[in-house]
Scaffold this motif. Structure first.
Motif, PDB file in Angstrom:
ATOM      1  N   LEU A 120       0.464  -1.303   0.444  1.00 33.72           N
ATOM      2  CA  LEU A 120       0.286   0.162   0.405  1.00 33.72           C
ATOM      3  C   LEU A 120       0.939   1.312  -0.076  1.00 33.72           C
ATOM      4  O   LEU A 120       0.376   2.290  -0.605  1.00 33.72           O
ATOM      5  CB  LEU A 120      -0.709   0.112   1.506  1.00 33.72           C
ATOM      6  CG  LEU A 120      -1.474   1.483   1.371  1.00 33.72           C
ATOM      7  CD1 LEU A 120      -2.941   1.233   0.027  1.00 33.72           C
ATOM      8  CD2 LEU A 120      -2.877   0.985   2.283  1.00 33.72           C
ATOM      9  N   ILE A 121       1.924   1.437   0.948  1.00 26.16           N
ATOM     10  CA  ILE A 121       3.284   2.323   0.995  1.00 26.16           C
ATOM     11  C   ILE A 121       3.644   2.624  -0.303  1.00 26.16           C
ATOM     12  O   ILE A 121       3.427   3.580  -1.307  1.00 26.16           O
ATOM     13  CB  ILE A 121       4.111   1.923   2.606  1.00 26.16           C
ATOM     14  CG1 ILE A 121       3.467   2.199   3.471  1.00 26.16           C
ATOM     15  CG2 ILE A 121       5.173   3.711   1.964  1.00 26.16           C
ATOM     16  CD1 ILE A 121       4.115   2.237   4.461  1.00 26.16           C
ATOM     17  N   ASP A 122       3.921   1.461  -0.834  1.00 31.32           N
ATOM     18  CA  ASP A 122       4.544   1.372  -2.951  1.00 31.32           C
ATOM     19  C   ASP A 122       3.706   2.162  -3.438  1.00 31.32           C
ATOM     20  O   ASP A 122       4.137   2.833  -4.685  1.00 31.32           O
ATOM     21  CB  ASP A 122       5.439   0.273  -2.829  1.00 31.32           C
ATOM     22  CG  ASP A 122       6.800  -0.513  -1.493  1.00 31.32           C
ATOM     23  OD1 ASP A 122       7.183   1.025  -1.213  1.00 31.32           O
ATOM     24  OD2 ASP A 122       6.899  -1.183  -2.379  1.00 31.32           O
ATOM     25  N   PHE A 123       2.766   1.663  -3.072  1.00 27.69           N
ATOM     26  CA  PHE A 123       1.408   2.060  -4.540  1.00 27.69           C
ATOM     27  C   PHE A 123       1.086   3.169  -4.481  1.00 27.69           C
ATOM     28  O   PHE A 123       1.298   4.142  -5.284  1.00 27.69           O
ATOM     29  CB  PHE A 123      -0.231   0.982  -4.161  1.00 27.69           C
ATOM     30  CG  PHE A 123      -0.905   0.830  -5.866  1.00 27.69           C
ATOM     31  CD1 PHE A 123      -0.990   0.469  -6.291  1.00 27.69           C
ATOM     32  CD2 PHE A 123      -1.653   2.530  -5.178  1.00 27.69           C
ATOM     33  CE1 PHE A 123      -2.042   0.907  -7.418  1.00 27.69           C
ATOM     34  CE2 PHE A 123      -2.924   2.315  -6.007  1.00 27.69           C
ATOM     35  CZ  PHE A 123      -2.317   1.803  -7.351  1.00 27.69           C
ATOM     36  N   ILE A 124       1.316   3.808  -2.861  1.00 27.71           N
ATOM     37  CA  ILE A 124       0.053   5.354  -2.501  1.00 27.71           C
ATOM     38  C   ILE A 124       1.823   6.357  -3.520  1.00 27.71           C
ATOM     39  O   ILE A 124       1.204   6.728  -3.723  1.00 27.71           O
ATOM     40  CB  ILE A 124       0.279   5.749  -1.542  1.00 27.71           C
ATOM     41  CG1 ILE A 124      -1.259   5.302  -1.014  1.00 27.71           C
ATOM     42  CG2 ILE A 124       0.055   6.583  -1.406  1.00 27.71           C
ATOM     43  CD1 ILE A 124      -1.090   5.252   0.624  1.00 27.71           C
ATOM     44  N   ARG A 125       2.648   6.293  -2.905  1.00 29.69           N
ATOM     45  CA  ARG A 125       4.245   6.563  -3.121  1.00 29.69           C
ATOM     46  C   ARG A 125       4.218   6.824  -4.801  1.00 29.69           C
ATOM     47  O   ARG A 125       5.127   7.669  -5.588  1.00 29.69           O
ATOM     48  CB  ARG A 125       5.402   5.615  -2.791  1.00 29.69           C
ATOM     49  CG  ARG A 125       5.408   6.668  -0.957  1.00 29.69           C
ATOM     50  CD  ARG A 125       6.824   5.672  -1.187  1.00 29.69           C
ATOM     51  NE  ARG A 125       7.352   6.089   0.525  1.00 29.69           N
ATOM     52  CZ  ARG A 125       8.155   5.068   1.381  1.00 29.69           C
ATOM     53  NH1 ARG A 125       8.258   3.818   1.232  1.00 29.69           N
ATOM     54  NH2 ARG A 125       7.734   5.438   2.288  1.00 29.69           N
TER      55      ARG A 125
ATOM     56  N   ALA B 162       3.821  10.256  -7.379  1.00 34.59           N
ATOM     57  CA  ALA B 162       5.308  10.237  -7.930  1.00 34.59           C
ATOM     58  C   ALA B 162       5.035  10.869  -9.539  1.00 34.59           C
ATOM     59  O   ALA B 162       6.010  10.664 -10.525  1.00 34.59           O
ATOM     60  CB  ALA B 162       6.322   9.637  -7.695  1.00 34.59           C
ATOM     61  N   GLY B 163       3.625   9.345  -9.774  1.00 35.70           N
ATOM     62  CA  GLY B 163       3.294   9.874 -11.221  1.00 35.70           C
ATOM     63  C   GLY B 163       3.856   8.448 -11.826  1.00 35.70           C
ATOM     64  O   GLY B 163       4.758   8.728 -13.140  1.00 35.70           O
ATOM     65  N   THR B 164       4.527   7.810 -10.391  1.00 38.10           N
ATOM     66  CA  THR B 164       5.540   6.217 -11.865  1.00 38.10           C
ATOM     67  C   THR B 164       4.323   4.788 -11.991  1.00 38.10           C
ATOM     68  O   THR B 164       3.195   4.992 -11.120  1.00 38.10           O
ATOM     69  CB  THR B 164       6.576   6.091 -11.053  1.00 38.10           C
ATOM     70  OG1 THR B 164       6.148   5.874 -10.212  1.00 38.10           O
ATOM     71  CG2 THR B 164       7.081   7.141 -11.022  1.00 38.10           C
ATOM     72  N   ALA B 165       4.663   4.609 -12.445  1.00 35.24           N
ATOM     73  CA  ALA B 165       4.063   3.176 -12.706  1.00 35.24           C
ATOM     74  C   ALA B 165       3.952   2.394 -10.936  1.00 35.24           C
ATOM     75  O   ALA B 165       4.868   2.563 -10.564  1.00 35.24           O
ATOM     76  CB  ALA B 165       4.587   1.934 -13.927  1.00 35.24           C
ATOM     77  N   PRO B 166       2.776   2.221  -9.867  1.00 32.93           N
ATOM     78  CA  PRO B 166       2.187   1.489  -9.256  1.00 32.93           C
ATOM     79  C   PRO B 166       2.824  -0.542  -9.505  1.00 32.93           C
ATOM     80  O   PRO B 166       3.076  -0.593 -10.379  1.00 32.93           O
ATOM     81  CB  PRO B 166       1.311   1.145  -9.152  1.00 32.93           C
ATOM     82  CG  PRO B 166       0.431   2.121 -10.252  1.00 32.93           C
ATOM     83  CD  PRO B 166       1.368   1.802 -11.435  1.00 32.93           C
ATOM     84  N   PRO B 167       3.284  -0.349  -8.218  1.00 32.90           N
ATOM     85  CA  PRO B 167       4.113  -2.279  -7.954  1.00 32.90           C
ATOM     86  C   PRO B 167       2.334  -3.051  -8.305  1.00 32.90           C
ATOM     87  O   PRO B 167       1.194  -2.601  -7.650  1.00 32.90           O
ATOM     88  CB  PRO B 167       4.133  -2.257  -6.963  1.00 32.90           C
ATOM     89  CG  PRO B 167       3.492  -0.960  -6.083  1.00 32.90           C
ATOM     90  CD  PRO B 167       3.297   0.387  -6.625  1.00 32.90           C
ATOM     91  N   GLN B 168       2.878  -4.173  -9.060  1.00 33.47           N
ATOM     92  CA  GLN B 168       1.417  -5.152  -9.306  1.00 33.47           C
ATOM     93  C   GLN B 168       1.712  -6.384  -8.051  1.00 33.47           C
ATOM     94  O   GLN B 168       2.557  -6.404  -7.631  1.00 33.47           O
ATOM     95  CB  GLN B 168       1.857  -5.238 -10.194  1.00 33.47           C
ATOM     96  CG  GLN B 168       2.168  -5.056 -11.777  1.00 33.47           C
ATOM     97  CD  GLN B 168       0.622  -4.742 -11.867  1.00 33.47           C
ATOM     98  OE1 GLN B 168       0.014  -5.376 -11.820  1.00 33.47           O
ATOM     99  NE2 GLN B 168       1.094  -2.890 -12.700  1.00 33.47           N
ATOM    100  N   SER B 169       0.241  -6.606  -8.038  1.00 28.18           N
ATOM    101  CA  SER B 169       0.025  -7.474  -6.171  1.00 28.18           C
ATOM    102  C   SER B 169       0.149  -8.927  -7.200  1.00 28.18           C
ATOM    103  O   SER B 169       0.280  -8.664  -8.082  1.00 28.18           O
ATOM    104  CB  SER B 169      -1.303  -7.049  -5.917  1.00 28.18           C
ATOM    105  OG  SER B 169      -3.027  -7.506  -7.614  1.00 28.18           O
ATOM    106  N   GLU B 170       0.626  -9.376  -6.431  1.00 32.16           N
ATOM    107  CA  GLU B 170       1.048 -10.811  -6.964  1.00 32.16           C
ATOM    108  C   GLU B 170       0.085 -11.883  -6.898  1.00 32.16           C
ATOM    109  O   GLU B 170      -0.380 -11.410  -6.733  1.00 32.16           O
ATOM    110  CB  GLU B 170       2.782 -11.425  -5.755  1.00 32.16           C
ATOM    111  CG  GLU B 170       3.566 -10.356  -5.523  1.00 32.16           C
ATOM    112  CD  GLU B 170       4.862 -11.025  -4.289  1.00 32.16           C
ATOM    113  OE1 GLU B 170       5.224 -11.890  -4.113  1.00 32.16           O
ATOM    114  OE2 GLU B 170       5.524 -10.197  -4.452  1.00 32.16           O
TER     115      GLU B 170
END
Length: 80
Positions: free
Chosen positions: A63-68, A72-80
């Motif tokens: 969640l933290i990585d996704f929000i960051r 930042a306007g970058t691609a969010p991490p993908q869930s596994e």
């Protein structure tokens, strides 16, 4: 929460703190082995607490990585 569950959860919390401090990511398995020799009931409650807490950590990190990433306007991490 039952007495056994409370004890198991407290031990799980303490184990996770020790794992973080010592960098021993599998310490909880050694603690579980000790518990299994004395009380499978406590071992099961302990492992449940450990798994739930580790899952919560992974979920929170995602969640933290996704929000960051979104901020930042970058691609969010993908869930596994």
């Amino acid at each position: 929460m039952s007495f056994v569950t409370e004890m198991a959860d407290k031990l799980a919390q303490d184990t996770l703190k020790a794992m973080d401090e010592l960098g021993e990511d599998r310490l909880y398995m050694d603690v579980a082995k000790v518990l299994a020799a004395a009380s499978t009931t406590l071992e099961e409650a302990y492992l449940t607490s450990i798994r739930v807490r580790l899952a919560e950590r992974r979920g929170r990190a995602f969640l933290i990585d996704f929000i960051r990433a979104k901020r930042a306007g970058t691609a969010p991490p993908q869930s596994e």
